[in-house]
Design a protein around this motif. Structure first.
Motif, PDB file in Angstrom:
ATOM      1  N   PRO A   1     -20.624   9.722   6.219  1.00 31.22           N
ATOM      2  CA  PRO A   1     -19.688   9.452   5.123  1.00 31.22           C
ATOM      3  C   PRO A   1     -20.412   9.069   3.830  1.00 31.22           C
ATOM      4  CG  PRO A   1     -19.716   7.625   6.678  1.00 31.22           C
ATOM      5  CD  PRO A   1     -20.515   8.717   7.300  1.00 31.22           C
ATOM      6  N   VAL A   2     -19.947   9.644   2.736  1.00 25.76           N
ATOM      7  CA  VAL A   2     -20.468   9.308   1.412  1.00 25.76           C
ATOM      8  C   VAL A   2     -19.279   9.162   0.476  1.00 25.76           C
ATOM      9  CG1 VAL A   2     -22.643  10.545   1.773  1.00 25.76           C
ATOM     10  CG2 VAL A   2     -20.724  11.715   0.685  1.00 25.76           C
ATOM     11  N   GLU A   3     -19.526   8.515  -0.648  1.00 27.68           N
ATOM     12  CA  GLU A   3     -18.498   8.362  -1.673  1.00 27.68           C
ATOM     13  C   GLU A   3     -18.776   9.393  -2.760  1.00 27.68           C
ATOM     14  OE1 GLU A   3     -17.887   4.897  -4.799  1.00 27.68           O
ATOM     15  OE2 GLU A   3     -17.052   4.323  -2.863  1.00 27.68           O
ATOM     16  N   LYS A   4     -17.920  10.389  -2.875  1.00 30.86           N
ATOM     17  CA  LYS A   4     -18.153  11.456  -3.833  1.00 30.86           C
ATOM     18  C   LYS A   4     -17.470  11.140  -5.161  1.00 30.86           C
ATOM     19  CE  LYS A   4     -19.354  15.383  -0.989  1.00 30.86           C
ATOM     20  NZ  LYS A   4     -19.257  16.853  -0.858  1.00 30.86           N
ATOM     21  N   HIS A   5     -18.172  11.438  -6.239  1.00 28.34           N
ATOM     22  CA  HIS A   5     -17.662  11.189  -7.574  1.00 28.34           C
ATOM     23  C   HIS A   5     -17.540  12.511  -8.319  1.00 28.34           C
ATOM     24  CE1 HIS A   5     -18.340   6.745  -7.428  1.00 28.34           C
ATOM     25  NE2 HIS A   5     -19.170   7.135  -6.473  1.00 28.34           N
TER      26      HIS A   5
ATOM     27  N   LEU B   1     -27.066   9.478  -5.548  1.00 29.14           N
ATOM     28  CA  LEU B   1     -27.662  10.781  -5.280  1.00 29.14           C
ATOM     29  C   LEU B   1     -26.887  11.869  -6.011  1.00 29.14           C
ATOM     30  CD1 LEU B   1     -27.891  10.451  -1.380  1.00 29.14           C
ATOM     31  CD2 LEU B   1     -29.491   9.547  -3.082  1.00 29.14           C
ATOM     32  N   ASP B   2     -27.574  12.936  -6.412  1.00 27.07           N
ATOM     33  CA  ASP B   2     -26.826  14.105  -6.851  1.00 27.07           C
ATOM     34  C   ASP B   2     -26.552  14.989  -5.632  1.00 27.07           C
ATOM     35  OD1 ASP B   2     -29.228  15.422  -6.390  1.00 27.07           O
ATOM     36  OD2 ASP B   2     -29.376  16.290  -8.399  1.00 27.07           O
ATOM     37  N   GLU B   3     -25.724  16.010  -5.823  1.00 30.65           N
ATOM     38  CA  GLU B   3     -25.304  16.828  -4.684  1.00 30.65           C
ATOM     39  C   GLU B   3     -26.482  17.522  -4.008  1.00 30.65           C
ATOM     40  OE1 GLU B   3     -22.166  19.424  -5.920  1.00 30.65           O
ATOM     41  OE2 GLU B   3     -20.669  17.812  -5.923  1.00 30.65           O
ATOM     42  N   ALA B   4     -27.487  17.904  -4.802  1.00 31.77           N
ATOM     43  CA  ALA B   4     -28.643  18.569  -4.211  1.00 31.77           C
ATOM     44  C   ALA B   4     -29.406  17.626  -3.282  1.00 31.77           C
ATOM     45  CB  ALA B   4     -29.559  19.103  -5.307  1.00 31.77           C
ATOM     46  N   ALA B   5     -29.618  16.400  -3.719  1.00 32.92           N
ATOM     47  CA  ALA B   5     -30.351  15.430  -2.891  1.00 32.92           C
ATOM     48  C   ALA B   5     -29.564  15.059  -1.640  1.00 32.92           C
ATOM     49  CB  ALA B   5     -30.662  14.184  -3.711  1.00 32.92           C
ATOM     50  N   ALA B   6     -28.240  15.089  -1.730  1.00 34.72           N
ATOM     51  CA  ALA B   6     -27.391  14.719  -0.595  1.00 34.72           C
ATOM     52  C   ALA B   6     -27.058  15.911   0.287  1.00 34.72           C
ATOM     53  CB  ALA B   6     -26.095  14.093  -1.105  1.00 34.72           C
ATOM     54  N   GLY B   7     -27.680  17.043   0.048  1.00 32.24           N
ATOM     55  CA  GLY B   7     -27.283  18.292   0.684  1.00 32.24           C
ATOM     56  C   GLY B   7     -27.371  18.322   2.190  1.00 32.24           C
ATOM     57  N   GLU B   8     -28.216  17.498   2.804  1.00 31.28           N
ATOM     58  CA  GLU B   8     -28.355  17.525   4.258  1.00 31.28           C
ATOM     59  C   GLU B   8     -27.649  16.381   4.959  1.00 31.28           C
ATOM     60  OE1 GLU B   8     -32.217  18.300   5.842  1.00 31.28           O
ATOM     61  OE2 GLU B   8     -32.803  19.643   4.203  1.00 31.28           O
TER      62      GLU B   8
ATOM     63  N   PRO C   1     -27.910  -1.717   8.151  1.00 35.78           N
ATOM     64  CA  PRO C   1     -26.926  -1.064   7.294  1.00 35.78           C
ATOM     65  C   PRO C   1     -27.620  -0.162   6.285  1.00 35.78           C
ATOM     66  CG  PRO C   1     -27.252  -3.351   6.624  1.00 35.78           C
ATOM     67  CD  PRO C   1     -28.035  -3.161   7.891  1.00 35.78           C
ATOM     68  N   ARG C   2     -27.043   0.999   6.036  1.00 34.52           N
ATOM     69  CA  ARG C   2     -27.702   1.928   5.136  1.00 34.52           C
ATOM     70  C   ARG C   2     -27.306   1.718   3.699  1.00 34.52           C
ATOM     71  NH1 ARG C   2     -24.963   7.883   5.491  1.00 34.52           N
ATOM     72  NH2 ARG C   2     -22.895   7.296   4.779  1.00 34.52           N
ATOM     73  N   GLY C   3     -26.274   0.930   3.429  1.00 35.66           N
ATOM     74  CA  GLY C   3     -25.805   0.747   2.074  1.00 35.66           C
ATOM     75  C   GLY C   3     -24.745   1.777   1.716  1.00 35.66           C
ATOM     76  N   LEU C   4     -24.195   1.639   0.532  1.00 33.41           N
ATOM     77  CA  LEU C   4     -23.158   2.550   0.049  1.00 33.41           C
ATOM     78  C   LEU C   4     -23.810   3.762  -0.606  1.00 33.41           C
ATOM     79  CD1 LEU C   4     -20.164   3.186  -0.582  1.00 33.41           C
ATOM     80  CD2 LEU C   4     -20.477   1.917  -2.722  1.00 33.41           C
ATOM     81  N   VAL C   5     -23.457   4.954  -0.149  1.00 36.14           N
ATOM     82  CA  VAL C   5     -24.033   6.188  -0.672  1.00 36.14           C
ATOM     83  C   VAL C   5     -23.018   6.850  -1.604  1.00 36.14           C
ATOM     84  CG1 VAL C   5     -25.007   8.435  -0.105  1.00 36.14           C
ATOM     85  CG2 VAL C   5     -25.374   6.487   1.435  1.00 36.14           C
ATOM     86  N   SER C   6     -23.387   7.008  -2.866  1.00 34.58           N
ATOM     87  CA  SER C   6     -22.540   7.661  -3.853  1.00 34.58           C
ATOM     88  C   SER C   6     -23.187   8.973  -4.268  1.00 34.58           C
ATOM     89  CB  SER C   6     -22.356   6.766  -5.090  1.00 34.58           C
ATOM     90  OG  SER C   6     -21.677   5.568  -4.753  1.00 34.58           O
TER      91      SER C   6
END
Length: 255
Positions: free
Chosen positions: A248-252, A237-244, A6-11
């Motif tokens: 599914p991610v949880e966006k805040h 993660l910030d949007e830059a780090a999550a750019g690629e 499992p990769r865990g929850l990505v925010s």
């Protein structure tokens, strides 16, 4: 990461300030949970780097913080004098610890005057004294960073320390990232935590995060080997780090 893991929850947050504010909210929630438990103590282990400024900006402003009941340790440390700007403990001492009223005796740091192997043994002794009932120290929250090469703490790709199963703290004298001498928690400790949070910001982390979070590898990178046995795994993660990332991610939004 390892196949099927499992990769865990990505925010994902718009920028580091929003990430930092949410991270501090998480710490307050976990602090409350720990202090309400029979342990009556909040055990936290921190990494250095950009995390220092994120926490120093937010934690001193938290009205409900009860740092007098914390036990604070560090996931890894460079074998440097605490006055050196590259010292993790030194950075926290200057920027955060004096502002949150945590008793000095409840902050566990290495002794940088010792040779690196002895410094690791001394740090392990301090941890065992604070977790006398645990074979492996169990932190309530452990916050990690991830390098562009996939390293975390001072556990580097293809390094023998990735296979360490007995020691809770290890010395490293051949770090590929300067300085070469460091002390680090080992994977058994990282994977024993109740909550592990990876924090990554900036587009320089985007490629390795995609590799860690969306690729199954036979020989996973060090950060991908962090899979808490019974705890939860979170990625902030910030949007830059999550750019690629394409999964599914949880966006805040802005808090």
């Amino acid at each position: 990461m390892a196949a099927g893991a499992p990769r865990g929850l990505v925010s994902v947050f718009p920028s580091p300030p929003e990430l930092g504010a949410s991270l501090c909210q998480l710490l307050l929630q976990e602090e409350a949970r720990a202090l309400a438990s029979p342990r009556r103590r909040f055990a936290l282990a921190l990494s250095g780097g950009g995390l220092v400024s994120l926490l120093a900006r937010e934690l001193p402003r938290a009205p409900a913080l009860r740092a007098q009941q914390w036990l604070l340790a560090f996931c890894d440390e460079r074998l440097l004098d605490f006055g050196d700007p590259e010292s993790t403990y030194g950075a926290y001492r200057t920027n955060l610890l004096s502002k949150i009223s945590i008793p000095e005796k409840q902050v566990l740091a290495i002794n940088p005057s010792l040779p690196v192997e002895q410094a690791a043994e001394d740090y392990a002794r301090k941890l065992k004294e604070e977790f006398p009932e645990d074979d492996v120290p169990i932190f309530d929250v452990l916050i990690l960073g991830v390098g562009p090469d996939g390293h975390t703490a001072s556990l580097f790709p293809d390094h023998p320390l990735l296979e360490e199963e007995e020691k809770i703290v290890a010395a490293i004298s051949d770090s590929p990232k300067p300085p070469p001498e460091r002390v680090t928690l080992t994977l058994p400790v990282l994977n024993a935590a109740r909550t592990v949070v990876f924090v990554a910001t900036g587009d320089g982390k985007a490629a390795v995060l995609k590799r860690i979070l969306e690729t199954d590898e036979k020989d996973p990178l060090p950060a991908a080997r962090v899979q808490p046995h019974s705890g939860r795994l979170l990625w902030f993660l910030d949007e830059a780090a999550a750019g690629e990332l394409t999964g599914p991610v949880e966006k805040h939004s802005v808090l």
